[in-house]
Design an enzyme around this catalytic site. Structure first.
Site, PDB file in Angstrom:
ATOM      1  N   SER A 138      44.944  55.289  37.818  1.00  0.00           N
ATOM      2  CA  SER A 138      45.921  54.956  38.583  1.00  0.00           C
ATOM      3  C   SER A 138      46.875  55.749  37.814  1.00  0.00           C
ATOM      4  O   SER A 138      46.945  57.155  37.389  1.00  0.00           O
ATOM      5  CB  SER A 138      47.118  53.778  37.260  1.00  0.00           C
ATOM      6  OG  SER A 138      48.419  54.013  37.525  1.00  0.00           O
ATOM      7  N   TYR A 151      48.847  52.379  28.214  1.00  0.00           N
ATOM      8  CA  TYR A 151      47.777  52.213  29.476  1.00  0.00           C
ATOM      9  C   TYR A 151      48.295  53.346  30.190  1.00  0.00           C
ATOM     10  O   TYR A 151      46.718  53.493  30.133  1.00  0.00           O
ATOM     11  CB  TYR A 151      48.939  51.061  30.632  1.00  0.00           C
ATOM     12  CG  TYR A 151      48.468  51.088  31.458  1.00  0.00           C
ATOM     13  CD1 TYR A 151      47.924  50.303  31.771  1.00  0.00           C
ATOM     14  CD2 TYR A 151      49.064  51.138  32.468  1.00  0.00           C
ATOM     15  CE1 TYR A 151      46.883  49.975  33.069  1.00  0.00           C
ATOM     16  CE2 TYR A 151      48.981  51.049  34.049  1.00  0.00           C
ATOM     17  CZ  TYR A 151      47.684  50.612  34.001  1.00  0.00           C
ATOM     18  OH  TYR A 151      47.543  50.160  35.877  1.00  0.00           O
TER      19      TYR A 151
HETATM   20  N1  LIG Z   1      48.325  46.555  40.625  1.00  0.00           N
HETATM   21  C1  LIG Z   1      48.805  48.077  40.482  1.00  0.00           C
HETATM   22  O1  LIG Z   1      50.454  48.341  40.311  1.00  0.00           O
HETATM   23  C2  LIG Z   1      47.963  48.830  39.569  1.00  0.00           C
HETATM   24  C3  LIG Z   1      47.326  48.706  39.340  1.00  0.00           C
HETATM   25  N2  LIG Z   1      46.360  48.887  38.988  1.00  0.00           N
HETATM   26  C4  LIG Z   1      44.598  48.603  38.281  1.00  0.00           C
HETATM   27  O2  LIG Z   1      44.003  47.822  38.439  1.00  0.00           O
HETATM   28  C5  LIG Z   1      43.156  47.230  38.567  1.00  0.00           C
HETATM   29  C6  LIG Z   1      43.432  46.144  38.866  1.00  0.00           C
HETATM   30  O3  LIG Z   1      44.952  45.407  38.830  1.00  0.00           O
HETATM   31  P1  LIG Z   1      45.438  44.270  39.831  1.00  0.00           P
HETATM   32  O4  LIG Z   1      44.261  43.474  40.902  1.00  0.00           O
HETATM   33  O5  LIG Z   1      46.267  45.110  40.296  1.00  0.00           O
HETATM   34  O6  LIG Z   1      45.456  43.111  38.572  1.00  0.00           O
HETATM   35  P2  LIG Z   1      45.402  41.254  38.246  1.00  0.00           P
HETATM   36  O7  LIG Z   1      46.064  40.958  37.183  1.00  0.00           O
HETATM   37  O8  LIG Z   1      46.381  40.754  39.791  1.00  0.00           O
HETATM   38  O9  LIG Z   1      44.292  41.913  37.869  1.00  0.00           O
HETATM   39  C7  LIG Z   1      42.859  42.259  37.002  1.00  0.00           C
HETATM   40  C8  LIG Z   1      41.960  41.424  36.721  1.00  0.00           C
HETATM   41  O10 LIG Z   1      40.880  42.044  36.046  1.00  0.00           O
HETATM   42  C9  LIG Z   1      40.915  41.047  34.971  1.00  0.00           C
HETATM   43  N3  LIG Z   1      40.649  40.980  33.964  1.00  0.00           N
HETATM   44  C10 LIG Z   1      41.434  41.813  32.826  1.00  0.00           C
HETATM   45  N4  LIG Z   1      40.636  41.273  31.660  1.00  0.00           N
HETATM   46  C11 LIG Z   1      39.738  41.650  31.687  1.00  0.00           C
HETATM   47  C12 LIG Z   1      38.679  41.240  30.972  1.00  0.00           C
HETATM   48  N5  LIG Z   1      38.533  41.135  29.348  1.00  0.00           N
HETATM   49  N6  LIG Z   1      37.347  40.574  31.102  1.00  0.00           N
HETATM   50  C13 LIG Z   1      37.056  40.590  32.607  1.00  0.00           C
HETATM   51  N7  LIG Z   1      38.533  40.836  33.771  1.00  0.00           N
HETATM   52  C14 LIG Z   1      39.161  40.791  33.430  1.00  0.00           C
HETATM   53  C15 LIG Z   1      41.613  39.983  35.293  1.00  0.00           C
HETATM   54  O11 LIG Z   1      40.146  38.555  35.128  1.00  0.00           O
HETATM   55  P3  LIG Z   1      40.490  37.464  35.014  1.00  0.00           P
HETATM   56  O12 LIG Z   1      41.975  37.631  34.305  1.00  0.00           O
HETATM   57  O13 LIG Z   1      40.024  36.137  35.303  1.00  0.00           O
HETATM   58  O14 LIG Z   1      39.288  37.788  33.868  1.00  0.00           O
HETATM   59  C16 LIG Z   1      41.992  40.413  37.366  1.00  0.00           C
HETATM   60  O15 LIG Z   1      40.727  39.300  37.483  1.00  0.00           O
HETATM   61  C17 LIG Z   1      43.602  47.224  36.283  1.00  0.00           C
HETATM   62  O16 LIG Z   1      42.571  47.927  36.350  1.00  0.00           O
HETATM   63  C18 LIG Z   1      44.610  47.881  37.096  1.00  0.00           C
HETATM   64  O17 LIG Z   1      44.937  49.092  35.578  1.00  0.00           O
HETATM   65  C19 LIG Z   1      45.986  50.728  39.000  1.00  0.00           C
HETATM   66  C20 LIG Z   1      47.471  50.495  39.651  1.00  0.00           C
HETATM   67  C21 LIG Z   1      48.708  50.027  40.167  1.00  0.00           C
HETATM   68  O1  LIG Z   2      49.219  50.873  37.292  1.00  0.00           O
HETATM   69  C1  LIG Z   2      49.784  51.193  37.561  1.00  0.00           C
HETATM   70  C2  LIG Z   2      51.011  51.268  38.162  1.00  0.00           C
HETATM   71  S1  LIG Z   2      52.314  51.857  37.549  1.00  0.00           S
HETATM   72  O2  LIG Z   2      52.754  50.808  36.993  1.00  0.00           O
HETATM   73  O3  LIG Z   2      52.078  52.790  36.656  1.00  0.00           O
HETATM   74  O4  LIG Z   2      52.870  53.185  37.950  1.00  0.00           O
END
Ligand SMILES: NC(=O)C1=CN([C@@H]2O[C@H](COP(=O)(O)OP(=O)(O)OC[C@H]3O[C@@H](n4cnc5c(N)ncnc54)[C@H](OP(=O)(O)O)[C@@H]3O)[C@@H](O)[C@H]2O)C=CC1
Ligand SMILES: O=CCS(=O)(=O)O
Length: 253
Positions: A138, A151
């Site tokens: 991120s 985070y």
């Molecule tokens: N959206 C944003 O602004 C950004 C996101 N990210 C990163 O991208 C990744 C995906 O995020 P995003 O798609 O936005 O978020 P979402 O919340 O839409 O998706 C997160 C996914 O992670 C899974 N997950 C969370 N905890 C667990 C666990 N303990 N075991 C297995 N699966 C898990 C969830 O599945 P379930 O709950 O079914 O287990 C879900 O499918 C993350 O690592 C996030 O930190 C990075 C930069 C920016």
């Molecule tokens: O990783 C997620 C993006 S932000 O919330 O840190 O800008």
């Protein structure tokens, strides 16, 4: 057909990546905790490609190792691992955060990612040239901001772990990338605010955040680059997001 293992495929980037790789004919190994969502995605995509769903929590190292080391032959060789499962919690200042929220982020974003990588590495090593590990970092791993505390630190781990893996995997043909997005509209903020839909909508309102499909496109690009190219880190932001000035604490006037 090549196969891809995607963690966190029940929502956001992971789900969009499953749809993108399916469009190109890749076999899919999809994981997440919410089984009904995994099954719905399997129903949607299994007319196009082979889909295996593994309902698991990435924090559970035994379950992860057991599932990944017993993949059916049909899903081998494994060509790409997308370490995407992750979350942010507690947008409030560090001094107000419940310790459990810090533990949950560390256990998911660091321990979970390490668990999956360790379990998948023997399969990726067998694949060798052209294989990839794509880790979701991120911008928060590089740039500090208020409320980023654990985070951001967990995503800094993702960056350095990715770079260090590159060193150890040199000569194996396996690529490793830290893909570092900025603000993207998924369920991320709903999770971060523990279900506050209004706060989530407010964050994305009136601007143009990245969409899950934008990140899925980058993931597909990274996984299908010529085998001699490794992109070490790819940071991607919406045009309407940038850095801000340093904050200064001043005496009252
Ligand atoms: N959206 C944003 O602004 C950004 C996101 N990210 C990163 O991208 C990744 C995906 O995020 P995003 O798609 O936005 O978020 P979402 O919340 O839409 O998706 C997160 C996914 O992670 C899974 N997950 C969370 N905890 C667990 C666990 N303990 N075991 C297995 N699966 C898990 C969830 O599945 P379930 O709950 O079914 O287990 C879900 O499918 C993350 O690592 C996030 O930190 C990075 C930069 C920016
Ligand atoms: O990783 C997620 C993006 S932000 O919330 O840190 O800008």
């Amino acid at each position: 057909m090549p196969s891809v293992l995607i963690t966190g495929a029940t929502s956001g980037f992971g789900k969009a990546a499953a749809q993108r790789f399916a469009k190109a004919g890749w076999s899919l190994i999809l994981t997440g905790r919410r089984e009904e969502r995994l099954e719905a995605l399997k129903d949607e995509l299994s007319e196009q490609v082979d889909v295996l769903t593994l309902a698991l929590d990435v924090r559970d190292s035994e379950a992860v190792t057991q599932a990944i080391s017993n993949l059916p032959e049909k899903f081998l060789p494994l060509t790409c691992l997308i370490n995407n499962a992750g979350l942010a919690l507690a947008p409030e200042p560090a001094q107000k955060v419940a310790l459990q929220d810090w533990h949950t982020m560390i256990d998911t974003n660091i321990t979970g990612l390490v668990n999956v990588t360790h379990a998948a590495m023997p399969l990726l090593l067998k694949t060798g040239e052209g294989a990839s590990i794509l880790n979701l970092g991120s911008v928060a791993g590089q740039w500090p901001y208020p409320g980023g505390h654990v985070y951001g630190a967990s995503k800094a781990f993702v960056q350095q772990f990715s770079y260090n893996l590159r060193c150890d995997l040199l000569g194996t043909g396996i690529r490793v990338t830290d893909l570092a997005p900025g603000m993207a509209e998924t369920e991320f903020t709903l999770v971060r605010t523990k279900g506050n839909q209004e706060a989530s909508d407010a964050l994305y309102r009136g601007t143009s955040p990245l969409q899950a499909e934008d990140i899925a496109e980058q993931l597909f690009y990274l996984a299908t680059l010529p085998a001699h190219i490794n992109i070490n880190r790819l940071e991607i932001m919406p045009v309407r997001q940038a850095w801000s000035a340093f904050a200064i604490d001043r005496d009252p006037t």
